[in-house]
Design a protein around this motif. Structure first.
Motif, short mmCIF file in Angstrom:
data_model
loop_
_atom_site.label_atom_id
_atom_site.label_comp_id
_atom_site.label_asym_id
_atom_site.label_seq_id
_atom_site.Cartn_x
_atom_site.Cartn_y
_atom_site.Cartn_z
N PHE A 33 66.28 51.66 4.61
CA PHE A 33 65.97 50.49 4.84
C PHE A 33 64.90 50.78 6.03
CE2 PHE A 33 69.30 48.58 2.88
CZ PHE A 33 69.18 47.59 2.46
N GLN A 34 64.04 50.18 6.15
CA GLN A 34 62.98 50.25 7.08
C GLN A 34 62.54 48.80 7.77
OE1 GLN A 34 59.55 52.63 7.59
NE2 GLN A 34 60.00 53.45 9.50
N ARG A 35 62.92 48.35 8.85
CA ARG A 35 62.52 46.96 9.14
C ARG A 35 62.67 45.75 8.10
NH1 ARG A 35 59.88 49.94 12.82
NH2 ARG A 35 58.10 50.85 11.56
N GLY A 36 63.78 45.91 7.51
CA GLY A 36 64.31 45.18 6.64
C GLY A 36 63.67 45.28 5.12
N THR A 37 62.94 46.22 5.03
CA THR A 37 62.28 46.54 3.54
C THR A 37 63.27 47.67 3.30
OG1 THR A 37 60.18 46.00 4.34
CG2 THR A 37 60.23 47.26 2.33
N VAL A 38 63.56 47.70 1.83
CA VAL A 38 63.89 48.79 1.09
C VAL A 38 62.91 49.98 0.79
CG1 VAL A 38 65.43 49.62 -0.86
CG2 VAL A 38 65.72 47.32 0.21
N LEU A 39 63.15 51.03 1.21
CA LEU A 39 61.93 52.20 0.89
C LEU A 39 62.61 52.98 -0.10
CD1 LEU A 39 61.34 53.55 4.39
CD2 LEU A 39 60.16 51.84 3.16
N PHE A 40 63.98 52.99 -0.41
CA PHE A 40 64.49 53.90 -1.64
C PHE A 40 65.84 53.46 -1.83
CE2 PHE A 40 66.99 57.94 -2.07
CZ PHE A 40 66.42 58.33 -3.37
N THR A 41 66.06 53.77 -2.98
CA THR A 41 67.53 53.45 -3.61
C THR A 41 68.01 54.24 -4.58
OG1 THR A 41 69.07 51.52 -4.42
CG2 THR A 41 66.62 51.58 -4.99
N ILE A 42 69.41 54.65 -4.65
CA ILE A 42 69.93 55.67 -5.69
C ILE A 42 71.20 55.24 -5.81
CG2 ILE A 42 70.46 57.26 -3.85
CD1 ILE A 42 69.43 59.62 -6.08
N PRO A 43 71.60 54.99 -7.12
CA PRO A 43 73.19 54.99 -7.57
C PRO A 43 74.03 56.04 -6.81
CG PRO A 43 71.72 55.01 -9.26
CD PRO A 43 70.63 55.45 -8.45
N LYS A 44 75.10 55.79 -6.32
CA LYS A 44 76.05 56.67 -5.75
C LYS A 44 77.40 56.44 -6.56
CE LYS A 44 78.22 59.04 -2.38
NZ LYS A 44 79.51 59.08 -2.93
N PRO A 45 77.63 57.47 -7.52
CA PRO A 45 78.94 57.34 -8.05
C PRO A 45 80.01 57.67 -7.19
CG PRO A 45 77.34 58.97 -9.23
CD PRO A 45 76.64 58.61 -7.78
N GLU A 46 81.18 56.96 -7.65
CA GLU A 46 82.44 57.29 -6.71
C GLU A 46 83.49 57.69 -7.71
OE1 GLU A 46 82.67 57.20 -3.55
OE2 GLU A 46 80.64 56.01 -2.82
N THR A 47 84.50 58.40 -7.17
CA THR A 47 85.47 58.71 -7.77
C THR A 47 86.63 57.93 -8.06
OG1 THR A 47 86.43 59.85 -5.79
CG2 THR A 47 85.32 61.19 -7.13
N TYR A 48 86.67 56.75 -7.35
CA TYR A 48 87.96 55.82 -7.22
C TYR A 48 87.56 54.61 -8.33
CZ TYR A 48 84.81 53.69 -3.57
OH TYR A 48 83.85 53.10 -3.06
N TRP A 49 86.79 54.73 -9.15
CA TRP A 49 86.73 53.75 -10.18
C TRP A 49 87.66 53.35 -11.13
CZ3 TRP A 49 83.31 51.52 -7.50
CH2 TRP A 49 82.14 52.11 -7.26
N GLU A 50 88.36 54.64 -11.45
CA GLU A 50 89.73 54.33 -12.23
C GLU A 50 90.73 53.55 -11.51
OE1 GLU A 50 91.68 54.59 -15.34
OE2 GLU A 50 89.62 55.22 -15.22
N ASP A 51 91.00 53.91 -10.08
CA ASP A 51 91.78 52.83 -9.40
C ASP A 51 91.48 51.46 -9.59
OD1 ASP A 51 92.96 55.41 -8.88
OD2 ASP A 51 92.39 55.33 -6.56
N VAL A 52 90.39 51.21 -9.56
CA VAL A 52 89.69 49.79 -9.38
C VAL A 52 90.10 49.18 -10.76
CG1 VAL A 52 87.62 48.25 -9.67
CG2 VAL A 52 87.79 50.11 -7.89
N PHE A 53 89.82 49.88 -12.01
CA PHE A 53 90.04 49.64 -13.33
C PHE A 53 91.61 49.16 -13.42
CE2 PHE A 53 86.13 51.80 -14.52
CZ PHE A 53 85.47 50.57 -14.70
N GLN A 54 92.37 50.04 -12.87
CA GLN A 54 93.90 50.14 -12.85
C GLN A 54 94.37 48.89 -12.22
OE1 GLN A 54 96.12 53.65 -11.59
NE2 GLN A 54 94.89 54.98 -13.30
N ALA A 55 93.95 48.62 -10.89
CA ALA A 55 93.95 47.41 -10.07
C ALA A 55 93.73 46.24 -10.75
CB ALA A 55 93.47 47.39 -8.72
#
Lengths: 147, 100
Positions: A33-55
């Motif tokens: 971000f810069q002064r409230g504007t999004v300059l760049f975005t990229i997905p960030k995979p995580e390793t704990y999705w399986e825990d979320v599905f189990q929960a």
């Protein structure tokens, strides 16, 4: 996890509520971000999705058994801002201290590449730019069912 | 600059839209450094906030606002150890805070 939910059911008063807040699986991004504007975005995979599905599966199981009733579900954006990639990474490591999922080499190098990209954008943007970890949270109000 | 978590207060708004904490006995599981606890505790009668990570609980206790000291208790304990020590029907609200 199912046992923990059974214990929560026992500890709740009959008119009480369980409030479950957890991340929405497969939604997380690094943003610049810069002064409230999004300059760049990229997905960030995580390793704990399986825990979320189990929960989510554990809660569904107790709903099916008639111990809980999901009354309402809502979602919200959750952003964590930092002035540098290093600062954000240190914070994420602290938050994910519970995550024992082994990280393979490919994943680690993918992550390094991702952070290098973010670092470059941040550097190029200059003053006032900040990096953020953007998650989506889900909050559910769940009622214990007492027969 | 320090890390800023949810400065927009989206999580707190979503939480307060779902539950009224007035006069409630609350158990928060996975309270971490108390970030969320401080945001709703003023409404509650009593908050027991637990987390198994000692470093987080130390930070939570250090940062606990004076006005909340009479109603918030932080404990460094895992839920599986906490639960058997407590009688049934103790809490009006149990919060699982990013903890499952």
């Amino acid at each position: 996890m199912v046992h923990a939910l059974e214990e929560i059911w026992r500890l709740l008063k009959p008119q009480g509520w369980l409030i479950d807040i957890h991340p929405v699986a497969e939604f997380s991004h690094i943003k610049v971000f810069q002064r409230g504007t999004v300059l760049f975005t990229i997905p960030k995979p995580e390793t704990y999705w399986e825990d979320v599905f189990q929960a989510e599966g554990a809660i569904a199981q107790l709903v099916e058994r008639g111990l809980f009733l999901v009354e309402r579900v809502d979602e919200f954006d959750y952003l964590t801002y930092a002035s540098s990639v290093g600062e954000l990474r240190a914070h994420r490591e602290l938050i994910n201290a519970f995550d024992n999922t082994p990280k393979d080499e490919a994943r680690l190098s993918q992550e390094e590449e991702l952070y290098s990209q973010v670092e470059a954008v941040l550097h190029e943007a200059g003053e006032g730019a900040e990096v953020a970890f953007h998650e989506r949270g889900r909050v559910a109000r769940i009622k214990p069912v007492v027969s | 600059m320090q890390i800023r978590e949810d400065p927009e207060n989206n999580e707190t708004r979503a939480l307060l839209n779902l539950v009224d904490f007035s006069g409630a006995d609350v158990l928060e599981i996975g309270c971490g450094d108390g970030r969320l606890t401080y945001r709703y505790a003023e409404e509650a009668a009593k908050v027991t906030a637990i987390d198994p990570f000692e470093a987080s609980i130390i930070r939570a206790k250090q940062n606990l606002p004076v006005k909340l000291r009479d109603r918030v208790e932080f404990q460094c304990i895992a839920f599986e150890d906490f639960a058997p020590q407590n009688r049934p029907a103790m809490f009006d609200t149990v919060i699982l805070s990013w903890a499952l």
